[in-house]
Design a protein around this motif. Structure first.
Motif, PDB file in Angstrom:
ATOM      1  N   LEU A 520     -23.443 -26.416 -17.935  1.00  0.00           N
ATOM      2  CA  LEU A 520     -23.144 -27.917 -17.113  1.00  0.00           C
ATOM      3  C   LEU A 520     -23.346 -29.071 -17.978  1.00  0.00           C
ATOM      4  O   LEU A 520     -24.551 -29.058 -18.360  1.00  0.00           O
ATOM      5  CB  LEU A 520     -23.940 -27.665 -16.092  1.00  0.00           C
ATOM      6  CG  LEU A 520     -23.939 -29.190 -15.256  1.00  0.00           C
ATOM      7  CD1 LEU A 520     -22.591 -29.306 -14.525  1.00  0.00           C
ATOM      8  CD2 LEU A 520     -24.971 -29.174 -14.028  1.00  0.00           C
ATOM      9  N   PHE A 521     -22.453 -29.892 -17.932  1.00  0.00           N
ATOM     10  CA  PHE A 521     -22.450 -31.144 -18.869  1.00  0.00           C
ATOM     11  C   PHE A 521     -22.610 -32.048 -17.773  1.00  0.00           C
ATOM     12  O   PHE A 521     -21.339 -32.497 -17.111  1.00  0.00           O
ATOM     13  CB  PHE A 521     -21.142 -31.280 -19.925  1.00  0.00           C
ATOM     14  CG  PHE A 521     -21.151 -30.263 -20.613  1.00  0.00           C
ATOM     15  CD1 PHE A 521     -21.678 -30.367 -22.206  1.00  0.00           C
ATOM     16  CD2 PHE A 521     -20.501 -28.824 -20.494  1.00  0.00           C
ATOM     17  CE1 PHE A 521     -21.241 -29.473 -23.098  1.00  0.00           C
ATOM     18  CE2 PHE A 521     -20.418 -27.854 -21.322  1.00  0.00           C
ATOM     19  CZ  PHE A 521     -20.981 -28.127 -22.774  1.00  0.00           C
ATOM     20  N   ASP A 522     -23.780 -32.660 -17.452  1.00  0.00           N
ATOM     21  CA  ASP A 522     -23.919 -33.806 -16.581  1.00  0.00           C
ATOM     22  C   ASP A 522     -23.899 -34.828 -17.244  1.00  0.00           C
ATOM     23  O   ASP A 522     -25.327 -35.501 -17.672  1.00  0.00           O
ATOM     24  CB  ASP A 522     -25.256 -33.336 -15.914  1.00  0.00           C
ATOM     25  CG  ASP A 522     -25.521 -34.185 -14.562  1.00  0.00           C
ATOM     26  OD1 ASP A 522     -24.785 -35.161 -14.519  1.00  0.00           O
ATOM     27  OD2 ASP A 522     -26.455 -34.039 -13.954  1.00  0.00           O
ATOM     28  N   LEU A 523     -22.899 -35.835 -17.014  1.00  0.00           N
ATOM     29  CA  LEU A 523     -22.914 -37.047 -17.872  1.00  0.00           C
ATOM     30  C   LEU A 523     -23.588 -38.159 -17.113  1.00  0.00           C
ATOM     31  O   LEU A 523     -24.283 -39.056 -17.658  1.00  0.00           O
ATOM     32  CB  LEU A 523     -21.454 -37.664 -18.094  1.00  0.00           C
ATOM     33  CG  LEU A 523     -20.795 -36.927 -19.170  1.00  0.00           C
ATOM     34  CD1 LEU A 523     -20.524 -35.382 -19.062  1.00  0.00           C
ATOM     35  CD2 LEU A 523     -19.337 -37.303 -19.173  1.00  0.00           C
ATOM     36  N   GLU A 524     -23.999 -37.861 -15.633  1.00  0.00           N
ATOM     37  CA  GLU A 524     -24.368 -38.897 -14.930  1.00  0.00           C
ATOM     38  C   GLU A 524     -26.063 -39.211 -15.107  1.00  0.00           C
ATOM     39  O   GLU A 524     -26.533 -40.284 -15.305  1.00  0.00           O
ATOM     40  CB  GLU A 524     -24.296 -38.781 -13.285  1.00  0.00           C
ATOM     41  CG  GLU A 524     -22.860 -38.855 -12.885  1.00  0.00           C
ATOM     42  CD  GLU A 524     -22.726 -38.627 -11.543  1.00  0.00           C
ATOM     43  OE1 GLU A 524     -23.622 -37.969 -10.792  1.00  0.00           O
ATOM     44  OE2 GLU A 524     -21.779 -38.960 -10.890  1.00  0.00           O
ATOM     45  N   ASN A 525     -26.360 -37.928 -15.428  1.00  0.00           N
ATOM     46  CA  ASN A 525     -27.865 -37.883 -15.646  1.00  0.00           C
ATOM     47  C   ASN A 525     -28.497 -37.669 -16.944  1.00  0.00           C
ATOM     48  O   ASN A 525     -29.560 -37.564 -17.375  1.00  0.00           O
ATOM     49  CB  ASN A 525     -28.506 -36.745 -14.835  1.00  0.00           C
ATOM     50  CG  ASN A 525     -28.469 -37.169 -13.169  1.00  0.00           C
ATOM     51  OD1 ASN A 525     -28.852 -37.941 -12.896  1.00  0.00           O
ATOM     52  ND2 ASN A 525     -27.766 -36.270 -12.797  1.00  0.00           N
ATOM     53  N   GLY A 526     -27.560 -37.668 -18.189  1.00  0.00           N
ATOM     54  CA  GLY A 526     -27.758 -37.229 -19.416  1.00  0.00           C
ATOM     55  C   GLY A 526     -28.417 -36.070 -19.765  1.00  0.00           C
ATOM     56  O   GLY A 526     -29.301 -36.062 -20.511  1.00  0.00           O
ATOM     57  N   THR A 527     -27.982 -34.862 -19.033  1.00  0.00           N
ATOM     58  CA  THR A 527     -28.397 -33.747 -19.026  1.00  0.00           C
ATOM     59  C   THR A 527     -27.556 -32.719 -19.217  1.00  0.00           C
ATOM     60  O   THR A 527     -26.325 -32.822 -19.038  1.00  0.00           O
ATOM     61  CB  THR A 527     -29.339 -33.470 -17.932  1.00  0.00           C
ATOM     62  OG1 THR A 527     -28.687 -33.573 -16.632  1.00  0.00           O
ATOM     63  CG2 THR A 527     -30.534 -34.295 -17.696  1.00  0.00           C
ATOM     64  N   ILE A 528     -28.032 -31.334 -19.771  1.00  0.00           N
ATOM     65  CA  ILE A 528     -27.149 -30.204 -19.979  1.00  0.00           C
ATOM     66  C   ILE A 528     -27.931 -29.111 -19.223  1.00  0.00           C
ATOM     67  O   ILE A 528     -28.939 -28.900 -19.585  1.00  0.00           O
ATOM     68  CB  ILE A 528     -26.649 -30.132 -21.378  1.00  0.00           C
ATOM     69  CG1 ILE A 528     -25.423 -28.967 -21.487  1.00  0.00           C
ATOM     70  CG2 ILE A 528     -27.772 -29.837 -22.196  1.00  0.00           C
ATOM     71  CD1 ILE A 528     -25.020 -28.854 -22.817  1.00  0.00           C
ATOM     72  N   GLY A 529     -27.050 -28.547 -18.401  1.00  0.00           N
ATOM     73  CA  GLY A 529     -27.804 -27.148 -17.812  1.00  0.00           C
ATOM     74  C   GLY A 529     -27.284 -25.805 -18.375  1.00  0.00           C
ATOM     75  O   GLY A 529     -26.277 -25.837 -18.685  1.00  0.00           O
ATOM     76  N   PHE A 530     -28.454 -24.906 -18.457  1.00  0.00           N
ATOM     77  CA  PHE A 530     -27.879 -23.636 -18.738  1.00  0.00           C
ATOM     78  C   PHE A 530     -28.362 -22.543 -17.862  1.00  0.00           C
ATOM     79  O   PHE A 530     -29.156 -22.652 -17.275  1.00  0.00           O
ATOM     80  CB  PHE A 530     -28.852 -23.300 -20.228  1.00  0.00           C
ATOM     81  CG  PHE A 530     -28.414 -24.347 -21.349  1.00  0.00           C
ATOM     82  CD1 PHE A 530     -27.523 -23.750 -22.216  1.00  0.00           C
ATOM     83  CD2 PHE A 530     -29.009 -25.404 -21.452  1.00  0.00           C
ATOM     84  CE1 PHE A 530     -27.104 -24.520 -23.404  1.00  0.00           C
ATOM     85  CE2 PHE A 530     -28.684 -26.171 -22.561  1.00  0.00           C
ATOM     86  CZ  PHE A 530     -27.756 -25.778 -23.643  1.00  0.00           C
ATOM     87  N   ALA A 531     -27.396 -21.602 -17.674  1.00  0.00           N
ATOM     88  CA  ALA A 531     -27.793 -20.297 -16.843  1.00  0.00           C
ATOM     89  C   ALA A 531     -26.880 -19.398 -17.306  1.00  0.00           C
ATOM     90  O   ALA A 531     -25.803 -19.243 -17.457  1.00  0.00           O
ATOM     91  CB  ALA A 531     -27.445 -20.707 -15.435  1.00  0.00           C
ATOM     92  N   LYS A 532     -27.603 -18.266 -17.582  1.00  0.00           N
ATOM     93  CA  LYS A 532     -26.837 -17.065 -17.886  1.00  0.00           C
ATOM     94  C   LYS A 532     -25.971 -16.370 -16.778  1.00  0.00           C
ATOM     95  O   LYS A 532     -26.403 -16.759 -15.561  1.00  0.00           O
ATOM     96  CB  LYS A 532     -27.885 -15.818 -18.321  1.00  0.00           C
ATOM     97  CG  LYS A 532     -27.125 -14.325 -18.769  1.00  0.00           C
ATOM     98  CD  LYS A 532     -28.153 -13.534 -19.437  1.00  0.00           C
ATOM     99  CE  LYS A 532     -27.564 -12.497 -20.003  1.00  0.00           C
ATOM    100  NZ  LYS A 532     -28.387 -11.397 -20.350  1.00  0.00           N
ATOM    101  N   ALA A 533     -25.007 -16.152 -16.950  1.00  0.00           N
ATOM    102  CA  ALA A 533     -23.836 -16.091 -15.759  1.00  0.00           C
ATOM    103  C   ALA A 533     -23.030 -14.860 -16.095  1.00  0.00           C
ATOM    104  O   ALA A 533     -22.564 -14.438 -17.063  1.00  0.00           O
ATOM    105  CB  ALA A 533     -23.352 -17.244 -15.436  1.00  0.00           C
ATOM    106  N   ASN A 534     -22.225 -14.520 -14.849  1.00  0.00           N
ATOM    107  CA  ASN A 534     -21.125 -13.681 -14.797  1.00  0.00           C
ATOM    108  C   ASN A 534     -19.636 -14.429 -15.073  1.00  0.00           C
ATOM    109  O   ASN A 534     -19.746 -14.946 -14.083  1.00  0.00           O
ATOM    110  CB  ASN A 534     -21.144 -12.498 -13.973  1.00  0.00           C
ATOM    111  CG  ASN A 534     -20.169 -11.540 -13.875  1.00  0.00           C
ATOM    112  OD1 ASN A 534     -18.987 -11.889 -14.436  1.00  0.00           O
ATOM    113  ND2 ASN A 534     -20.459 -10.343 -13.310  1.00  0.00           N
ATOM    114  N   CYS A 535     -19.271 -14.550 -16.047  1.00  0.00           N
ATOM    115  CA  CYS A 535     -18.247 -15.577 -16.108  1.00  0.00           C
ATOM    116  C   CYS A 535     -16.704 -14.727 -16.219  1.00  0.00           C
ATOM    117  O   CYS A 535     -15.609 -15.343 -16.319  1.00  0.00           O
ATOM    118  CB  CYS A 535     -18.127 -16.466 -17.632  1.00  0.00           C
ATOM    119  SG  CYS A 535     -19.649 -17.205 -17.457  1.00  0.00           S
ATOM    120  N   ASN A 536     -16.734 -13.533 -16.017  1.00  0.00           N
ATOM    121  CA  ASN A 536     -15.515 -12.545 -16.241  1.00  0.00           C
ATOM    122  C   ASN A 536     -14.434 -12.900 -15.037  1.00  0.00           C
ATOM    123  O   ASN A 536     -14.906 -12.981 -13.908  1.00  0.00           O
ATOM    124  CB  ASN A 536     -15.916 -11.115 -16.187  1.00  0.00           C
ATOM    125  CG  ASN A 536     -16.363 -10.626 -17.308  1.00  0.00           C
ATOM    126  OD1 ASN A 536     -16.313 -11.159 -18.628  1.00  0.00           O
ATOM    127  ND2 ASN A 536     -17.428  -9.630 -17.239  1.00  0.00           N
TER     128      ASN A 536
END
Length: 536
Positions: A520-536
């Motif tokens: 997740l690229f959160d421009l509003e809060n100047g943060t980036i989120g990471f989560a291992k995920a099922n993206c298929n």
């Protein structure tokens, strides 16, 4: 800034169910919020590392120290579009103009602009996805970005004599002098005003050179654009309501690898002073948050606009559902990391690096390698592979050898691993491949970014070309860590390690490091989120 003319398009088979009044309101609102222009920067795509980031590393005098982690609500959205993996890149369908023309473009978190070839193109590639170049003359809503300053005021204005072709600061020949203002141009690719504005046509020009020798050049246009699918009717009925006006680059010349790439062009998702597609969507009220997420699999994935597309609001339920096999779910709670201050890209701070259970270097050595030039670790979906600090290469090679020695000495089957780290082609049996270690990147706020062998090792043919994941017999690509192609269980396969420890400073984590994570690229809060995920 020129205003787009009223939008109107009548399909022969159906009438678009979009209110013209509301759409015009969105266009006017978005354009009125356009901010100051900016200097053009970009990164090479496909298999190239971030070439021009070093030139930007000294753009700030701030100490490279991200703020303490702030707990913020994860922005969510229901707006997602599919991504397609092919030819070493991830692509998304974009629609431009009215009537719309579809372009398949690379999703690039390492550059800023939407660019693709347009008619007339004197020297563009013939191998792109679309059969024809984009034709601005077809669209009833396109305008060219003009650099003629009719007021003649402003510090950026300069005077050009049409008859002599000479720049002047005098107005002795007012009949042949015109005022130019390059601040009207979005892509300021040069500090030389003559290269930014064509005084004879009044059109904004751009040119970009890449480190490996490719280049693009052309002129600026503005039109309505939106993200969609490969189904044009569906994209018109469902996704067109999210259209916004956007300046983009019409390429008339492209050379090198850019001319030979499969994609029609590139959509850059780096924020730049309010003129990125995400800013335009937010300003027009299309999305609630200035945020987006990428969830990449080996075969594709999806792009979510406005946040992350969780299937419900309870992160714990998402993790549980994913464990039960439900698709498009997080496998762990998303953790937020601060973006580096002063970076023009999406960069994070690396604290430690592990290969398997081995910490490859001291934290001081890791910090110096990644952050000595204030570059950090850039997350760049437009780069296929990952390019890490050359100062850590020997440390990684030593850890690679020690891990493999330990595995080989433990015995217990055919696990004779290659002990020397290399980016050359090597063969692996199923049993040996399953003994390869994970690469774990520990970030500033403690997130452990795990990059599996499935992601950093690429299966290739004997000639070195990639074995596309779509060739797998299963609907989902093969995870070599746990599976092996049917019929070859006892035969070795060829792989290339796509972790390149050769960056002069800092690092670039390409799409291979992003696989099986929702980022997740959160421009509003100047943060980036990471989560291992099922993206298929």
């Amino acid at each position: 800034m020129n205003s787009l003319i009223a939008f109107f398009f009548l399909s022969q088979s159906f009438l678009l169910s979009i209110s013209l009044f509301l759409f015009q309101f969105h266009l006017a609102a978005a354009q009125s919020l356009r901010k100051a222009k900016y200097e053009y920067q970009s990164t090479p795509t496909v298999t190239l590392a971030l070439a021009d980031a070093d030139a930007d590393a000294d753009a700030t005098d701030e100490i490279l120290e991200p703020p303490a982690q702030v707990q913020v609500a994860v922005p969510k959205t229901s707006l997602s579009v599919p991504l397609f993996q092919s030819h070493n890149s991830y692509h998304v369908n974009m629609y431009i103009g009215s009537p719309p023309q579809r372009r398949l473009v690379i999703v690039d978190t390492g550059s800023r602009y939407l660019v693709f070839p347009c008619k007339p193109c004197r020297n563009c590639g013939k191998q792109h996805f679309s059969n024809d170049y984009f034709d601005p003359n077809i669209s009833s809503t396109d305008v060219s970005n003009q650099c003629v300053n009719t007021s003649g005021s402003g510090s950026s204005s300069w005077i050009y004599n049409v008859r002599t072709g000479i720049n002047t600061n005098t107005e002795t020949d007012v009949d042949t002098n015109i005022n130019i203002d390059i601040q009207q141009c979005t892509f300021q690719t040069s500090s030389r005003q003559q290269e930014v504005c064509d005084p004879r046509t009044g059109m904004c020009q751009f040119r970009q050179n890449y480190a490996e020798g490719s280049s693009i050049s052309g002129y600026e246009m503005e039109d309505i654009v939106w993200f969609g699918t490969d189904n044009e009717e569906e994209s018109m009925k469902i996704h067109m309501q999210y259209a916004v006006p956007l300046s983009f680059g019409c390429q008339t010349v492209e050379t090198g690898m850019i001319a030979r790439q499969f994609a029609d062009g590139i959509i850059g998702l780096v924020e730049h002073d309010g003129n990125a597609v995400l800013d335009m969507m937010h300003d027009a009220g299309v999305i609630d948050h200035r945020a987006f997420s990428l969830c990449l699999s080996k075969k594709g994935g999806f792009l979510s606009l406005g946040g992350t597309a969780l299937l419900n609001d309870d992160e714990n339920e998402n993790v549980a559902a994913a464990a039960a096999g439900t698709r498009h779910r997080h496998l762990e709670t998303m953790q937020m990391e601060p973006l580096l201050k002063g970076s023009k890209y999406y960069a994070v701070q690396v604290e430690a690096v592990f290969l398997g259970e081995l910490e490859i270097a001291t934290k001081a050595e890791v910090a110096n390698a990644f952050h000595s030039n204030k570059k950090g670790a850039v997350i760049d979906s437009g780069s296929t592979d990952s390019y890490l600090p050359k100062d850590l290469r020997d440390h990684f090679a030593s850890a690679w050898m020690n891990h493999h020695k330990s595995v080989n000495n433990s015995g217990g089957g055919n696990t004779d691993l290659h002990q020397t780290y290399t980016n050359k082609m090597e063969s692996y049996t199923r049993e040996a491949f399953q003994k390869l270690p994970n690469l774990t990147i520990v970030l500033k706020s403690g997130y452990k970014w795990v990059i599996e062998p499935f992601s950093y090792m690429e299966e290739v043919r004997s000639n070195g070309s990639k074995v596309e994941s779509s060739s797998a017999s299963a609907s989902d690509p093969i995870n070599y860590t746990s599976d092996w192609p049917a019929g070859t269980e006892t035969a070795p396969l060829l792989f290339i390690n796509r972790l390149y420890w050769d960056e002069p400073s800092g690092g670039v984590f390409g799409s291979n490091a992003m696989v099986n994570h929702d980022i997740l690229f959160d421009l509003e809060n100047g943060t980036i989120g990471f989560a291992k995920a099922n993206c298929n």
